[in-house]
Design a protein around this motif. Structure first.
Motif, short mmCIF file in Angstrom:
data_model
loop_
_atom_site.label_atom_id
_atom_site.label_comp_id
_atom_site.label_asym_id
_atom_site.label_seq_id
_atom_site.Cartn_x
_atom_site.Cartn_y
_atom_site.Cartn_z
N HIS A 64 11.90 -63.78 -11.18
CA HIS A 64 12.46 -63.04 -12.14
C HIS A 64 12.49 -61.71 -11.72
O HIS A 64 11.50 -61.09 -11.45
CB HIS A 64 12.12 -63.22 -13.75
CG HIS A 64 12.96 -62.65 -14.58
ND1 HIS A 64 12.41 -61.37 -15.10
CD2 HIS A 64 13.98 -62.40 -15.11
CE1 HIS A 64 13.19 -60.75 -15.65
NE2 HIS A 64 14.23 -61.36 -15.98
N ASP A 65 13.83 -60.84 -11.41
CA ASP A 65 13.88 -59.44 -11.17
C ASP A 65 13.91 -58.75 -12.24
O ASP A 65 14.53 -59.13 -13.31
CB ASP A 65 14.73 -59.33 -10.03
CG ASP A 65 14.41 -60.30 -8.73
OD1 ASP A 65 13.44 -60.11 -8.52
OD2 ASP A 65 15.65 -60.45 -7.88
N ASP A 66 13.71 -57.29 -11.92
CA ASP A 66 14.06 -56.41 -13.00
C ASP A 66 15.16 -56.49 -13.70
O ASP A 66 15.41 -55.69 -14.61
CB ASP A 66 13.24 -55.13 -12.49
CG ASP A 66 11.90 -54.92 -12.23
OD1 ASP A 66 10.93 -55.72 -12.80
OD2 ASP A 66 11.29 -54.41 -11.28
N ASP A 67 16.28 -56.52 -12.81
CA ASP A 67 17.50 -56.47 -13.41
C ASP A 67 18.19 -57.50 -13.96
O ASP A 67 19.26 -57.77 -14.21
CB ASP A 67 18.51 -56.39 -11.97
CG ASP A 67 18.60 -57.18 -11.01
OD1 ASP A 67 17.78 -58.01 -11.17
OD2 ASP A 67 19.07 -57.01 -9.97
N ASP A 70 5.10 -61.05 -13.45
CA ASP A 70 5.67 -62.38 -12.78
C ASP A 70 4.48 -63.40 -13.74
O ASP A 70 5.17 -64.38 -13.99
CB ASP A 70 5.44 -62.35 -11.44
CG ASP A 70 6.31 -61.68 -10.69
OD1 ASP A 70 7.59 -61.65 -11.19
OD2 ASP A 70 5.96 -61.11 -9.80
N LEU A 71 3.50 -63.10 -13.83
CA LEU A 71 2.44 -64.05 -14.48
C LEU A 71 2.81 -64.30 -16.09
O LEU A 71 3.09 -65.45 -16.60
CB LEU A 71 1.14 -63.54 -14.55
CG LEU A 71 0.00 -64.31 -15.24
CD1 LEU A 71 -0.11 -65.83 -14.92
CD2 LEU A 71 -1.51 -63.76 -15.10
N ASP A 72 3.16 -63.31 -16.75
CA ASP A 72 3.70 -63.28 -18.15
C ASP A 72 4.97 -64.08 -18.12
O ASP A 72 5.42 -65.06 -19.01
CB ASP A 72 4.04 -61.94 -18.84
CG ASP A 72 2.69 -61.28 -18.92
OD1 ASP A 72 1.75 -62.06 -19.36
OD2 ASP A 72 2.69 -59.99 -19.07
N TYR A 73 5.97 -63.94 -17.15
CA TYR A 73 7.21 -64.67 -17.14
C TYR A 73 7.18 -66.23 -16.83
O TYR A 73 7.54 -67.02 -17.51
CB TYR A 73 8.47 -64.08 -16.24
CG TYR A 73 9.60 -64.61 -16.31
CD1 TYR A 73 10.34 -63.79 -17.28
CD2 TYR A 73 10.20 -65.48 -15.91
CE1 TYR A 73 11.64 -64.14 -17.57
CE2 TYR A 73 11.40 -65.73 -16.03
CZ TYR A 73 12.17 -65.24 -16.71
OH TYR A 73 13.53 -65.64 -17.10
#
Length: 347
Positions: A234-237, A266-269
Protein backbone atom coordinates in the motif's frame (compact mmCIF):
# COMPACT_ATOMS: atom_id res chain seq x y z
CA UNK A 1 13.99 0.52 8.42
CA UNK A 2 11.86 -1.95 10.39
CA UNK A 3 13.39 -5.19 11.69
CA UNK A 4 11.90 -8.07 13.67
CA UNK A 5 12.70 -6.55 17.03
CA UNK A 6 11.08 -3.31 15.94
CA UNK A 7 8.02 -5.19 14.70
CA UNK A 8 7.64 -6.99 18.04
CA UNK A 9 8.04 -3.72 19.95
CA UNK A 10 5.45 -1.97 17.79
CA UNK A 11 2.92 -4.80 18.19
CA UNK A 12 3.59 -4.84 21.95
CA UNK A 13 2.80 -1.15 22.30
CA UNK A 14 -0.09 -0.80 19.86
CA UNK A 15 -1.92 -4.12 19.41
CA UNK A 16 -1.10 -6.23 22.46
CA UNK A 17 -0.74 -3.79 25.35
CA UNK A 18 -3.01 -4.70 28.28
CA UNK A 19 -4.87 -2.19 30.39
CA UNK A 20 -7.76 -0.95 28.24
CA UNK A 21 -10.81 -0.96 30.51
CA UNK A 22 -11.01 -2.44 33.98
CA UNK A 23 -11.48 -6.16 34.54
CA UNK A 24 -15.02 -5.67 35.87
CA UNK A 25 -16.07 -2.68 33.75
CA UNK A 26 -14.91 -3.11 30.14
CA UNK A 27 -16.33 -1.21 27.21
CA UNK A 28 -18.05 -3.05 24.37
CA UNK A 29 -18.66 -2.02 20.79
CA UNK A 30 -20.71 -4.06 18.33
CA UNK A 31 -20.65 -4.21 14.55
CA UNK A 32 -23.40 -5.91 12.56
CA UNK A 33 -23.78 -6.37 8.82
CA UNK A 34 -26.95 -7.01 6.81
CA UNK A 35 -27.38 -8.03 3.18
CA UNK A 36 -29.34 -5.45 1.20
CA UNK A 37 -31.90 -6.03 -1.58
CA UNK A 38 -33.77 -3.71 -3.89
CA UNK A 39 -37.44 -4.50 -3.31
CA UNK A 40 -38.28 -3.61 -6.92
CA UNK A 41 -35.50 -5.82 -8.32
CA UNK A 42 -34.26 -8.30 -5.67
CA UNK A 43 -31.56 -9.81 -7.89
CA UNK A 44 -29.80 -6.48 -8.29
CA UNK A 45 -26.98 -5.63 -5.89
CA UNK A 46 -27.72 -2.27 -4.29
CA UNK A 47 -25.18 0.48 -4.96
CA UNK A 48 -23.32 1.84 -1.91
CA UNK A 49 -24.60 5.35 -2.58
CA UNK A 50 -28.19 4.14 -2.39
CA UNK A 51 -27.57 2.42 0.93
CA UNK A 52 -25.75 5.35 2.53
CA UNK A 53 -28.21 7.88 1.14
CA UNK A 54 -31.13 6.00 2.67
CA UNK A 55 -29.53 5.38 6.06
CA UNK A 56 -28.22 8.92 6.51
CA UNK A 57 -31.21 10.78 5.07
CA UNK A 58 -32.77 11.23 8.50
CA UNK A 59 -29.60 12.48 10.13
CA UNK A 60 -27.21 10.75 12.55
CA UNK A 61 -28.45 7.68 14.35
CA UNK A 62 -29.48 8.64 17.92
CA UNK A 63 -27.26 6.05 19.60
CA UNK A 64 -24.15 7.40 17.89
CA UNK A 65 -23.60 4.42 15.59
CA UNK A 66 -21.74 4.86 12.32
CA UNK A 67 -22.81 3.29 9.02
CA UNK A 68 -20.59 1.98 6.22
CA UNK A 69 -21.04 -0.29 3.20
CA UNK A 70 -19.07 -3.47 2.54
CA UNK A 71 -17.79 -4.51 -0.92
CA UNK A 72 -20.91 -6.51 -1.86
CA UNK A 73 -23.40 -3.89 -0.73
CA UNK A 74 -23.78 -5.21 2.81
CA UNK A 75 -24.63 -2.40 5.19
CA UNK A 76 -22.68 -2.30 8.47
CA UNK A 77 -23.70 -0.56 11.67
CA UNK A 78 -20.98 0.04 14.28
CA UNK A 79 -21.98 1.17 17.76
CA UNK A 80 -19.66 3.36 19.82
CA UNK A 81 -17.65 1.71 22.58
CA UNK A 82 -20.17 1.69 25.44
CA UNK A 83 -19.68 1.86 29.21
CA UNK A 84 -21.33 -0.02 30.81
CA UNK A 85 -20.90 -2.66 28.15
CA UNK A 86 -24.57 -3.70 28.02
CA UNK A 87 -25.54 -0.31 26.61
CA UNK A 88 -24.05 -1.52 23.32
CA UNK A 89 -26.88 -4.07 23.14
CA UNK A 90 -29.51 -1.34 23.40
CA UNK A 91 -27.71 0.82 20.83
CA UNK A 92 -27.54 -2.10 18.41
CA UNK A 93 -31.23 -2.78 18.95
CA UNK A 94 -32.45 0.80 18.60
CA UNK A 95 -30.06 2.14 15.95
CA UNK A 96 -30.32 -1.12 14.02
CA UNK A 97 -34.10 -0.92 13.99
CA UNK A 98 -34.03 2.66 12.74
CA UNK A 99 -31.44 1.85 10.09
CA UNK A 100 -33.53 -1.03 8.73
CA UNK A 101 -36.67 1.14 8.75
CA UNK A 102 -34.93 3.90 6.80
CA UNK A 103 -33.73 1.37 4.24
CA UNK A 104 -37.20 -0.15 3.96
CA UNK A 105 -38.73 3.28 3.41
CA UNK A 106 -36.27 3.74 0.54
CA UNK A 107 -37.27 0.42 -1.03
CA UNK A 108 -34.34 -1.61 0.32
CA UNK A 109 -34.86 -4.83 2.28
CA UNK A 110 -32.30 -6.25 4.70
CA UNK A 111 -31.43 -9.81 5.67
CA UNK A 112 -29.39 -10.95 8.68
CA UNK A 113 -27.65 -14.18 7.67
CA UNK A 114 -24.06 -15.30 7.42
CA UNK A 115 -24.18 -15.58 3.61
CA UNK A 116 -26.43 -14.20 0.89
CA UNK A 117 -28.62 -17.21 0.05
CA UNK A 118 -30.10 -15.76 -3.13
CA UNK A 119 -27.47 -14.06 -5.30
CA UNK A 120 -23.98 -14.87 -6.57
CA UNK A 121 -21.12 -12.65 -5.37
CA UNK A 122 -20.90 -9.27 -7.05
CA UNK A 123 -18.71 -6.44 -5.78
CA UNK A 124 -20.40 -3.04 -5.84
CA UNK A 125 -17.63 -1.05 -4.15
CA UNK A 126 -14.55 -0.20 -6.20
CA UNK A 127 -11.46 0.91 -4.30
CA UNK A 128 -7.76 0.15 -4.88
CA UNK A 129 -7.68 -1.94 -1.68
CA UNK A 130 -10.64 -4.08 -2.69
CA UNK A 131 -9.45 -4.44 -6.28
CA UNK A 132 -6.07 -5.74 -5.10
CA UNK A 133 -7.65 -7.88 -2.38
CA UNK A 134 -9.96 -9.60 -4.85
CA UNK A 135 -7.09 -10.23 -7.27
CA UNK A 136 -5.05 -11.74 -4.43
CA UNK A 137 -7.85 -14.06 -3.34
CA UNK A 138 -8.73 -15.04 -6.93
CA UNK A 139 -5.30 -16.67 -7.22
CA UNK A 140 -6.50 -19.38 -4.83
CA UNK A 141 -10.10 -19.81 -5.95
CA UNK A 142 -13.59 -18.29 -5.48
CA UNK A 143 -13.77 -18.28 -1.67
CA UNK A 144 -12.17 -14.86 -1.23
CA UNK A 145 -14.51 -13.20 -3.69
CA UNK A 146 -17.48 -14.74 -1.90
CA UNK A 147 -16.10 -13.68 1.48
CA UNK A 148 -15.88 -10.07 0.33
CA UNK A 149 -19.23 -9.81 -1.43
CA UNK A 150 -21.60 -12.42 0.03
CA UNK A 151 -20.81 -12.75 3.75
CA UNK A 152 -22.23 -10.85 6.73
CA UNK A 153 -21.19 -11.08 10.37
CA UNK A 154 -21.40 -9.66 13.86
CA UNK A 155 -18.19 -8.47 15.48
CA UNK A 156 -17.67 -7.85 19.19
CA UNK A 157 -15.01 -5.32 20.25
CA UNK A 158 -14.14 -5.77 23.92
CA UNK A 159 -11.57 -4.09 26.15
CA UNK A 160 -8.68 -6.33 27.16
CA UNK A 161 -8.37 -5.40 30.85
CA UNK A 162 -5.13 -5.65 32.80
CA UNK A 163 -2.43 -8.21 31.98
CA UNK A 164 -4.01 -11.11 33.87
CA UNK A 165 -7.48 -10.32 32.53
CA UNK A 166 -6.13 -9.94 29.00
CA UNK A 167 -4.52 -13.39 29.13
CA UNK A 168 -7.70 -14.97 30.48
CA UNK A 169 -9.94 -13.33 27.86
CA UNK A 170 -7.53 -14.22 25.07
CA UNK A 171 -7.56 -17.88 26.02
CA UNK A 172 -11.29 -18.01 26.68
CA UNK A 173 -12.25 -16.28 23.43
CA UNK A 174 -10.41 -18.95 21.46
CA UNK A 175 -11.46 -21.94 23.55
CA UNK A 176 -15.15 -21.02 23.75
CA UNK A 177 -15.39 -19.95 20.12
CA UNK A 178 -16.21 -23.29 18.42
CA UNK A 179 -19.10 -24.13 20.76
CA UNK A 180 -20.57 -20.66 20.36
CA UNK A 181 -20.10 -20.77 16.57
CA UNK A 182 -22.13 -23.97 16.63
CA UNK A 183 -24.80 -22.50 18.90
CA UNK A 184 -25.39 -19.36 16.82
CA UNK A 185 -24.63 -20.55 13.27
CA UNK A 186 -26.99 -18.80 10.85
CA UNK A 187 -25.87 -19.60 7.31
CA UNK A 188 -26.78 -23.21 6.57
CA UNK A 189 -26.27 -24.85 3.19
CA UNK A 190 -26.21 -28.53 2.17
CA UNK A 191 -22.60 -28.93 3.33
CA UNK A 192 -22.05 -26.49 6.21
CA UNK A 193 -24.06 -25.26 9.17
CA UNK A 194 -22.06 -22.00 9.07
CA UNK A 195 -21.33 -21.56 5.39
CA UNK A 196 -19.86 -18.15 6.15
CA UNK A 197 -17.20 -19.54 8.50
CA UNK A 198 -16.50 -22.50 6.20
CA UNK A 199 -15.97 -20.02 3.38
CA UNK A 200 -13.51 -18.05 5.54
CA UNK A 201 -11.64 -21.28 6.24
CA UNK A 202 -11.26 -21.78 2.47
CA UNK A 203 -9.38 -18.47 2.19
CA UNK A 204 -5.60 -18.18 2.69
CA UNK A 205 -5.11 -19.95 6.05
CA UNK A 206 -2.15 -17.77 7.02
CA UNK A 207 -4.62 -14.92 7.59
CA UNK A 208 -7.85 -16.68 8.66
CA UNK A 209 -6.89 -19.45 11.08
CA UNK A 210 -6.99 -19.00 14.89
CA UNK A 211 -4.05 -17.20 16.49
CA UNK A 212 -3.84 -18.92 19.90
CA UNK A 213 -0.62 -20.90 20.39
CA UNK A 214 1.15 -20.25 23.69
CA UNK A 215 -1.51 -18.13 25.39
CA UNK A 216 0.80 -15.10 25.42
CA UNK A 217 -1.00 -12.47 23.35
CA UNK A 218 2.14 -10.79 22.07
CA UNK A 219 4.01 -13.97 21.20
CA UNK A 220 0.95 -15.47 19.53
CA UNK A 221 0.05 -12.36 17.53
CA UNK A 222 3.59 -11.43 16.50
CA UNK A 223 4.24 -14.98 15.32
CA UNK A 224 1.01 -14.95 13.34
CA UNK A 225 1.59 -11.52 11.81
CA UNK A 226 5.13 -12.28 10.68
CA UNK A 227 4.15 -15.70 9.30
CA UNK A 228 1.18 -14.43 7.26
CA UNK A 229 1.57 -13.80 3.55
CA UNK A 230 1.75 -10.19 2.44
CA UNK A 231 -1.41 -9.49 0.48
CA UNK A 232 -0.50 -6.15 -1.07
CA UNK A 233 1.85 -3.20 -0.88
CA UNK A 234 0.00 0.00 0.00
CA UNK A 235 1.46 3.34 -1.09
CA UNK A 236 0.94 6.76 0.50
CA UNK A 237 -1.22 7.89 -2.43
CA UNK A 238 -3.70 5.07 -1.78
CA UNK A 239 -2.64 2.81 -4.63
CA UNK A 240 -2.22 -0.89 -3.91
CA UNK A 241 -0.02 -3.44 -5.66
CA UNK A 242 -0.17 -7.20 -5.48
CA UNK A 243 3.04 -8.74 -4.21
CA UNK A 244 5.39 -9.72 -7.00
CA UNK A 245 6.01 -13.10 -5.35
CA UNK A 246 4.56 -15.06 -2.40
CA UNK A 247 6.26 -13.72 0.72
CA UNK A 248 5.51 -13.53 4.43
CA UNK A 249 5.87 -10.29 6.35
CA UNK A 250 8.97 -11.77 7.99
CA UNK A 251 10.34 -12.26 4.49
CA UNK A 252 9.64 -8.62 3.69
CA UNK A 253 11.58 -7.60 6.79
CA UNK A 254 14.53 -9.59 5.45
CA UNK A 255 14.42 -8.48 1.81
CA UNK A 256 12.91 -5.50 -0.06
CA UNK A 257 9.55 -5.89 -1.79
CA UNK A 258 8.59 -3.73 -4.75
CA UNK A 259 11.91 -1.97 -4.32
CA UNK A 260 11.51 -0.90 -0.69
CA UNK A 261 11.90 -2.10 2.84
CA UNK A 262 8.95 -2.63 5.17
CA UNK A 263 7.97 0.21 7.49
CA UNK A 264 5.84 0.50 10.61
CA UNK A 265 3.03 1.78 8.39
CA UNK A 266 3.35 -1.35 6.26
CA UNK A 267 3.14 -3.50 9.38
CA UNK A 268 -0.03 -1.74 10.52
CA UNK A 269 -1.60 -2.09 7.08
CA UNK A 270 -0.62 -5.76 6.88
CA UNK A 271 -2.46 -6.37 10.16
CA UNK A 272 -5.67 -4.96 8.62
CA UNK A 273 -5.52 -7.71 5.98
CA UNK A 274 -5.50 -10.50 8.58
CA UNK A 275 -8.87 -11.96 9.56
CA UNK A 276 -8.53 -14.57 12.35
CA UNK A 277 -11.52 -15.29 14.60
CA UNK A 278 -9.94 -13.29 17.44
CA UNK A 279 -7.72 -10.31 16.59
CA UNK A 280 -5.95 -7.95 19.03
CA UNK A 281 -5.98 -4.25 18.17
CA UNK A 282 -5.52 -2.67 21.59
CA UNK A 283 -8.84 -4.38 22.31
CA UNK A 284 -10.09 -7.81 21.26
CA UNK A 285 -12.09 -8.23 18.07
CA UNK A 286 -14.26 -11.36 18.06
CA UNK A 287 -14.99 -11.95 14.40
CA UNK A 288 -16.67 -15.35 14.17
CA UNK A 289 -20.44 -14.81 14.59
CA UNK A 290 -22.74 -15.08 11.59
CA UNK A 291 -25.06 -12.10 11.17
CA UNK A 292 -28.17 -12.78 13.26
CA UNK A 293 -31.74 -11.46 13.32
CA UNK A 294 -32.75 -8.73 15.75
CA UNK A 295 -33.20 -10.14 19.24
CA UNK A 296 -30.95 -13.13 18.66
CA UNK A 297 -28.08 -10.81 17.79
CA UNK A 298 -28.27 -9.08 21.17
CA UNK A 299 -28.61 -12.40 23.01
CA UNK A 300 -25.52 -13.84 21.33
CA UNK A 301 -23.48 -10.69 22.00
CA UNK A 302 -24.56 -10.61 25.64
CA UNK A 303 -23.83 -14.29 26.24
CA UNK A 304 -20.36 -14.10 24.74
CA UNK A 305 -19.47 -10.90 26.58
CA UNK A 306 -20.57 -12.27 29.94
CA UNK A 307 -18.40 -15.36 29.49
CA UNK A 308 -15.35 -13.17 28.87
CA UNK A 309 -16.09 -10.52 31.50
CA UNK A 310 -17.28 -12.67 34.42
CA UNK A 311 -14.39 -14.81 35.63
CA UNK A 312 -16.54 -17.44 37.35
CA UNK A 313 -18.88 -17.82 34.37
CA UNK A 314 -15.89 -18.03 32.04
CA UNK A 315 -14.25 -20.73 34.14
CA UNK A 316 -17.44 -22.79 34.12
CA UNK A 317 -17.71 -22.33 30.36
CA UNK A 318 -14.12 -23.43 29.80
CA UNK A 319 -14.85 -26.56 31.80
CA UNK A 320 -17.92 -27.19 29.66
CA UNK A 321 -15.92 -27.00 26.41
CA UNK A 322 -13.18 -29.32 27.58
CA UNK A 323 -12.60 -31.69 24.67
CA UNK A 324 -14.08 -29.38 22.00
CA UNK A 325 -11.78 -26.38 22.35
CA UNK A 326 -8.93 -27.38 20.03
CA UNK A 327 -8.15 -25.45 16.86
CA UNK A 328 -9.58 -28.12 14.56
CA UNK A 329 -13.00 -27.73 16.22
CA UNK A 330 -13.51 -24.45 14.35
CA UNK A 331 -13.86 -26.53 11.18
CA UNK A 332 -16.19 -28.99 12.87
CA UNK A 333 -18.35 -26.15 14.19
CA UNK A 334 -18.59 -24.60 10.73
CA UNK A 335 -19.42 -27.94 9.12
CA UNK A 336 -21.83 -29.49 11.62
CA UNK A 337 -22.83 -26.86 14.14
CA UNK A 338 -25.11 -28.36 16.82
CA UNK A 339 -25.39 -31.60 14.84
CA UNK A 340 -22.02 -32.43 16.43
CA UNK A 341 -23.17 -33.80 19.78
CA UNK A 342 -20.13 -32.83 21.90
CA UNK A 343 -20.29 -29.28 20.59
CA UNK A 344 -24.04 -29.16 21.19
CA UNK A 345 -23.60 -30.35 24.79
CA UNK A 346 -20.86 -27.80 25.39
CA UNK A 347 -22.97 -24.99 23.92
Amino acid sequence: MLDRRGAFDHLRRHACAPGAGSASRPRLGLEQEWHTYCLADPERHVHPGEVLGATLSGGPLPGGSSVTVEPGGQVELATPACDPWWQALEVLRSDGSLLRQRLHDAGIATLAAGVDPFRPPSRTLTQPRYDAMQAFFDQDGPAGRRMMSSCAAIQLNLDTGDAATQARRWRAAHRLGPALVAAFACSPDPLHRSERLANWHAVDPTRTRPVLLSGDVLVDWATYVLSARVMLVHDDDGTCHLTERPVTFAGWLDEPLHGRRATVEDLDYHCTTLFPPVRPRGWFELRWLDALPAGTAEVAAAAITVLLVDEAAGAAAEEAVRGVADAEMWDVAADLGPRHEPLARAA
